[in-house]
Scaffold this motif. Structure first.
Motif, PDB file in Angstrom:
ATOM      1  N   ARG A  39     -20.613  26.803   6.695  1.00  0.00           N
ATOM      2  CA  ARG A  39     -20.725  26.929   8.144  1.00  0.00           C
ATOM      3  C   ARG A  39     -20.707  28.401   8.532  1.00  0.00           C
ATOM      4  N   GLY A  40     -21.640  28.778   9.387  1.00  0.00           N
ATOM      5  CA  GLY A  40     -21.720  30.137   9.886  1.00  0.00           C
ATOM      6  C   GLY A  40     -21.721  30.156  11.403  1.00  0.00           C
ATOM      7  N   ASP A  41     -21.849  31.337  11.963  1.00  0.00           N
ATOM      8  CA  ASP A  41     -21.862  31.454  13.416  1.00  0.00           C
ATOM      9  C   ASP A  41     -23.098  30.801  14.022  1.00  0.00           C
ATOM     10  N   ARG A  42     -24.231  30.909  13.318  1.00  0.00           N
ATOM     11  CA  ARG A  42     -25.473  30.412  13.903  1.00  0.00           C
ATOM     12  C   ARG A  42     -26.163  29.333  13.080  1.00  0.00           C
ATOM     13  N   GLN A  43     -25.744  29.149  11.848  1.00  0.00           N
ATOM     14  CA  GLN A  43     -26.396  28.112  11.053  1.00  0.00           C
ATOM     15  C   GLN A  43     -25.428  27.511  10.038  1.00  0.00           C
ATOM     16  N   ARG A  80     -17.064  27.955   3.650  1.00  0.00           N
ATOM     17  CA  ARG A  80     -17.611  26.983   2.715  1.00  0.00           C
ATOM     18  C   ARG A  80     -16.518  26.008   2.281  1.00  0.00           C
ATOM     19  N   THR A  81     -16.879  24.742   2.192  1.00  0.00           N
ATOM     20  CA  THR A  81     -15.957  23.704   1.727  1.00  0.00           C
ATOM     21  C   THR A  81     -16.674  22.773   0.769  1.00  0.00           C
ATOM     22  N   LEU A  82     -15.904  22.182  -0.131  1.00  0.00           N
ATOM     23  CA  LEU A  82     -16.397  21.143  -1.030  1.00  0.00           C
ATOM     24  C   LEU A  82     -15.465  19.949  -0.892  1.00  0.00           C
ATOM     25  N   THR A  83     -16.019  18.828  -0.488  1.00  0.00           N
ATOM     26  CA  THR A  83     -15.229  17.617  -0.306  1.00  0.00           C
ATOM     27  C   THR A  83     -15.684  16.574  -1.314  1.00  0.00           C
ATOM     28  N   VAL A  84     -14.742  16.070  -2.084  1.00  0.00           N
ATOM     29  CA  VAL A  84     -15.001  15.051  -3.093  1.00  0.00           C
ATOM     30  C   VAL A  84     -14.338  13.754  -2.628  1.00  0.00           C
ATOM     31  N   GLY A 121       0.808  -1.206   0.000  1.00  0.00           N
ATOM     32  CA  GLY A 121       0.000   0.000   0.000  1.00  0.00           C
ATOM     33  C   GLY A 121       0.842   1.257   0.000  1.00  0.00           C
ATOM     34  N   GLY A 122       0.211   2.331  -0.411  1.00  0.00           N
ATOM     35  CA  GLY A 122       0.838   3.637  -0.387  1.00  0.00           C
ATOM     36  C   GLY A 122      -0.211   4.708  -0.151  1.00  0.00           C
ATOM     37  N   ALA A 123       0.167   5.760   0.548  1.00  0.00           N
ATOM     38  CA  ALA A 123      -0.769   6.837   0.853  1.00  0.00           C
ATOM     39  C   ALA A 123      -0.036   8.159   0.857  1.00  0.00           C
ATOM     40  N   ALA A 124      -0.776   9.228   0.590  1.00  0.00           N
ATOM     41  CA  ALA A 124      -0.219  10.582   0.617  1.00  0.00           C
ATOM     42  C   ALA A 124      -1.305  11.523   1.090  1.00  0.00           C
ATOM     43  N   ARG A 125      -0.917  12.464   1.954  1.00  0.00           N
ATOM     44  CA  ARG A 125      -1.878  13.475   2.404  1.00  0.00           C
ATOM     45  C   ARG A 125      -1.134  14.756   2.721  1.00  0.00           C
ATOM     46  N   GLY A 126      -1.857  15.858   2.621  1.00  0.00           N
ATOM     47  CA  GLY A 126      -1.258  17.150   2.898  1.00  0.00           C
ATOM     48  C   GLY A 126      -2.188  18.278   2.487  1.00  0.00           C
ATOM     49  N   ILE A 127      -1.645  19.482   2.459  1.00  0.00           N
ATOM     50  CA  ILE A 127      -2.392  20.679   2.065  1.00  0.00           C
ATOM     51  C   ILE A 127      -1.617  21.389   0.970  1.00  0.00           C
ATOM     52  N   ALA A 128      -2.300  21.689  -0.116  1.00  0.00           N
ATOM     53  CA  ALA A 128      -1.707  22.422  -1.227  1.00  0.00           C
ATOM     54  C   ALA A 128      -2.638  23.582  -1.569  1.00  0.00           C
ATOM     55  N   GLY A 129      -2.314  24.772  -1.037  1.00  0.00           N
ATOM     56  CA  GLY A 129      -3.183  25.920  -1.239  1.00  0.00           C
ATOM     57  C   GLY A 129      -4.546  25.664  -0.606  1.00  0.00           C
ATOM     58  N   PRO A 130      -5.631  25.819  -1.377  1.00  0.00           N
ATOM     59  CA  PRO A 130      -6.970  25.585  -0.814  1.00  0.00           C
ATOM     60  C   PRO A 130      -7.361  24.113  -0.758  1.00  0.00           C
ATOM     61  N   LEU A 131      -6.475  23.223  -1.203  1.00  0.00           N
ATOM     62  CA  LEU A 131      -6.801  21.807  -1.304  1.00  0.00           C
ATOM     63  C   LEU A 131      -6.209  21.028  -0.137  1.00  0.00           C
ATOM     64  N   ASN A 132      -7.070  20.283   0.551  1.00  0.00           N
ATOM     65  CA  ASN A 132      -6.646  19.332   1.565  1.00  0.00           C
ATOM     66  C   ASN A 132      -6.870  17.942   0.979  1.00  0.00           C
ATOM     67  N   TYR A 133      -5.788  17.176   0.791  1.00  0.00           N
ATOM     68  CA  TYR A 133      -5.921  15.927   0.061  1.00  0.00           C
ATOM     69  C   TYR A 133      -5.454  14.730   0.894  1.00  0.00           C
ATOM     70  N   SER A 134      -6.046  13.584   0.597  1.00  0.00           N
ATOM     71  CA  SER A 134      -5.666  12.313   1.194  1.00  0.00           C
ATOM     72  C   SER A 134      -5.963  11.230   0.174  1.00  0.00           C
ATOM     73  N   VAL A 135      -4.929  10.510  -0.241  1.00  0.00           N
ATOM     74  CA  VAL A 135      -5.050   9.510  -1.293  1.00  0.00           C
ATOM     75  C   VAL A 135      -4.380   8.228  -0.822  1.00  0.00           C
ATOM     76  N   LEU A 146     -10.630  14.694  -1.409  1.00  0.00           N
ATOM     77  CA  LEU A 146     -10.138  16.004  -1.809  1.00  0.00           C
ATOM     78  C   LEU A 146     -11.082  17.059  -1.269  1.00  0.00           C
ATOM     79  N   ALA A 147     -10.583  17.873  -0.334  1.00  0.00           N
ATOM     80  CA  ALA A 147     -11.410  18.913   0.295  1.00  0.00           C
ATOM     81  C   ALA A 147     -10.907  20.277  -0.153  1.00  0.00           C
ATOM     82  N   PHE A 148     -11.802  21.078  -0.712  1.00  0.00           N
ATOM     83  CA  PHE A 148     -11.452  22.398  -1.225  1.00  0.00           C
ATOM     84  C   PHE A 148     -12.028  23.470  -0.299  1.00  0.00           C
ATOM     85  N   ASP A 149     -11.178  24.361   0.157  1.00  0.00           N
ATOM     86  CA  ASP A 149     -11.605  25.498   0.965  1.00  0.00           C
ATOM     87  C   ASP A 149     -12.068  26.604   0.018  1.00  0.00           C
ATOM     88  N   LEU A 150     -13.382  26.866   0.028  1.00  0.00           N
ATOM     89  CA  LEU A 150     -13.954  27.850  -0.883  1.00  0.00           C
ATOM     90  C   LEU A 150     -14.066  29.231  -0.259  1.00  0.00           C
TER      91      LEU A 150
END
Length: 701
Positions: free
Chosen positions: A285-289, A228-232, A181-195, A220-224
């Protein structure tokens, strides 16, 4: 009784350590995704365990979910040594009668369902190499997940950090087992990745049990921005080969647990599987909702050769001996969370709706051509199966007083099954049909906090479990069509619990529970290589759980889970006394044990050491005797099994290498690892391996 005394001695030895400390530091709130709430797990009026997944730390190869559930109470995860059938997984007795895959327990990976809307699930695509933790929810609040939620198991992938991580690992062990097996994870700019990628193969402990699979998982999680985030999440699984050794009779198991029955060789019983899945989660995600939108889709194909004799396929209604399934599935979930105050006290409200669907093309073929067995022959079944579920749910959490909190919830579910028959002959009429199940399942819990170290709670909930397509597929009267007379199993469950946390990060939990079910499903007939089902009345599952988890001091850490469980039929019914059986003829009295469920089971892991230098661990697993069928005509004997592992971590500049050796079943006990409940041929027993050694290497860069 010996097993009970052994576990009692373990508990007695460790409980004094738990009560030695008196003060606790209040921890900050941590979101609990399994309950869809932003409150600490410790404050929930529910039994919920969160288990960290540390790939390779204990010498386990990261292939089966059962590897990471050591020390979790209420859960019985049994590796069947048969990759054609997947693992057996039950929670407090729910799901124990599954003959293949997982049913009665809801499964999720990164918030995406791994259980189809008919209640049938599988864990073969769970990527342990990419995982951060597994959450296990037991008891009444499982009902908030809808159909077949006798419990909930969720796997969450690890997130990347500011320093990139790379991992390479290799494990080799008994029976020519190998995992790379092999795995890689980290942060590249707005992208948080784990493969993660992995390949596994084995010749199998038993004859005719060779298997291999290749899997991949990407998160793959994108900080928008602006919360706001988008996780694929994408994963793939290819299992081109998994031989099925079938079960053994008790005499066969005693004579040679490594053997396979002659039918497995004659028909070359096997399974081929492939699956691809893609999902996405958008959150604001917001302060109240908060708003969360999730969508997913996938495709799954399965071909399985069964050991059904040609003579049993002579009936024009026979579906043959080769199962060929192919189809897509998908769904969506929308959720809104609002945080505020009611009468000056904190309040959190969750409203949501979900839709899940599965379209499956089911074909059946004869498993012979002339005198040649185990080959795909003439078409005998061709139908389109569709099931969809439409649910709405609500939760409300309120800190109604300084020392009290209230959690309420409800879910309304509509599950619709439809079969469209495409195989019509003079002796096989149109089998098309449909049925619909509805249920509203309320839950409620209250939590009392006498101090920062102690929580007392009680909860109540109602649940339901529809028949799966496997159980609906055949009518017990032998005629064509779905078994539309089957009713869903409905249950009412209650729980009393205590949670106590010491200053040394050791947490003790105790839960007493009871679940009463009506319209329990049981086998109605066994003939022609097929089982049919019927509703038989009431059952009860009740018992207690004890868990200890945390630091003991001087580098020692313990995770212990023990379960006492009584699962009994409360009304009598008739069962099949022999095979073939068209009409049940043997009385099963009230008070008979529900098959597949031990009265007691538990496991522990005691370990010491860190990433560098020496590290070691000891594991014990104990399971009581297990009845194999509704009649309790026989039991699989209980056992206590021991495993040990020793590892060493070496610093190589900025990299670290971990070497590890593990021995399972240290004392070489002959055990039955799992049972095939109500097997029509009396081959109930699936042996577990004897003493086995595994060596591994992991390189972190």
């Amino acid at each position: 009784m010996g097993t009970v005394r052994a576990w009692g001695a373990i508990a007695a030895a460790w409980l004094p350590l738990a009560v030695a400390a008196q003060t606790v530091t209040e921890l900050p709130p941590v979101p609990v995704p399994a309950m869809r709430l932003d409150i600490p797990l410790f404050d929930l009026p529910a039994a919920l365990s969160s288990v960290p997944v540390r790939a390779g730390a204990d010498g386990k190869p990261g292939v089966n979910l059962s590897e990471v559930l050591t020390g979790v109470p209420g859960v019985l995860a049994r590796d069947r040594q048969d990759y054609a059938q997947d693992e057996q997984l039950s929670i407090r007795g729910f799901g124990a009668r599954a003959s293949f895959g997982v049913r009665g327990v809801r499964l999720y990976a990164d918030g995406i369902p791994a259980t189809m809307p008919d209640g049938q699930g599988q864990v073969s695509h769970f990527a342990l190499a990419a995982a951060d933790r597994v959450e296990v929810l037991r008891g009444p609040f499982s009902a908030l997940y809808g159909n077949s939620s006798g419990g909930v198991v969720q796997l969450w992938s690890a997130e990347g950090g500011p320093v990139p991580e790379r991992t390479l690992e290799a494990y080799a062990g008994a029976d020519a087992s190998l995992r790379l097996g092999g795995a890689a994870r980290g942060i590249a700019g707005p992208l948080n990745y784990s493969v993660a990628l992995g390949h596994f193969r084995t010749d199998g402990y038993r004859a005719h049990s060779r298997a291999q699979r290749t899997s991949g998982n990407a998160r793959l999680a994108f900080d928008l921005g602006e919360g706001r985030t988008l996780t694929v999440v994408a994963n793939t699984l290819a299992q081109p080969q998994a031989q099925d050794p079938l079960g053994l009779t008790r005499d066969q198991w005693r004579a040679d647990p490594r053997q396979a029955v002659e039918a497995a060789f004659a028909f070359d019983t096997r399974k081929r599987l492939q699956q691809q899945q893609l999902g996405a989660v958008w959150e604001a995600r917001g302060d109240r909702q908060d708003v969360r939108l999730m969508g997913y889709g996938g495709r799954r194909g399965v071909t399985q050769v069964l050991a059904i004799p040609p003579a049993a396929q002579q009936s024009p209604l026979s579906a043959g001996g080769v199962v060929d399934l192919d189809g897509g599935y998908g769904g969506a979930d929308a959720r809104w969370t609002r945080r505020g105050r009611l009468f000056g006290r904190p309040l959190e409200l969750v409203l949501g709706t979900s839709w899940d669907a599965q379209d499956q093309h089911r074909r059946g073929y004869e498993n012979f051509v002339g005198d040649a067995l185990g080959v795909q022959g003439a078409l005998r079944r061709n139908e389109l199966d569709r099931v969809h579920a439409f649910d709405q749910y609500a939760q409300l959490y309120w800190r109604l007083a300084p020392h009290w909190s209230l959690l309420l919830g409800a879910r309304h579910s509509v599950v619709t099954f439809r079969a469209s028959d495409r195989y019509l002959t003079a002796g096989n009429p149109d089998d098309s049909g449909r049925t619909r199940y509805r249920a509203t399942t309320p839950v409620a819990g209250i939590d009392y906090r006498p101090s920062t170290a102690l929580r007392l709670y009680t909860s109540y909930g109602e649940g339901f479990e529809t028949p799966t397509f496997n159980e609906l597929g055949y009518r017990r009267d032998g005629q064509a069509g779905l078994a539309l007379d089957l009713r869903p199993v409905r249950s009412r469950s209650g729980e009393l619990g205590l949670k106590w946390r010491t200053r040394d990060d050791l947490q003790v939990e105790l839960a007493l529970f009871r679940a009463d079910s009506r319209d329990e499903l049981a086998v109605a007939s066994n003939y022609g290589g097929r089982s049919t089902y019927r509703n038989v009345g009431r059952s009860r599952r009740q018992g207690a759980e004890l868990s200890l988890d945390g630091e003991l001091g001087d580098g020692w850490r313990l995770r212990l889970g023990m379960t006492w469980l009584q699962a009994r039929f409360r009304t009598g019914f008739l069962a099949c006394a022999a095979t073939p059986c068209r009409v049940p003829d043997l009385p099963v009295p009230a008070g008979t044990r529900v098959p597949g469920v031990p009265d007691r089971y538990g496991s522990l892991r005691l370990e010491r050491g860190g990433d560098l230098g020496w590290r070691g661990g000891l594991e014990l697993e104990g399971v009581g005797a297990v009845p194999v069928d509704d009649r309790n005509s026989a039991v699989a004997p209980g056992y206590v099994r021991t495993g040990v592992d020793v590892g060493y971590g070496i610093a190589l500049g900025e990299a670290r290498m971990h070497l590890i050796v593990r021995v399972d079943n240290l004392f070489d006990r002959r055990t039955v690892g799992s049972v095939i409940v109500n097997d029509g041929n009396g081959r109930y027993y699936e042996p577990a391996p004897g003493r086995s050694v595994l060596i591994g290497m992991r390189l972190d860069m």
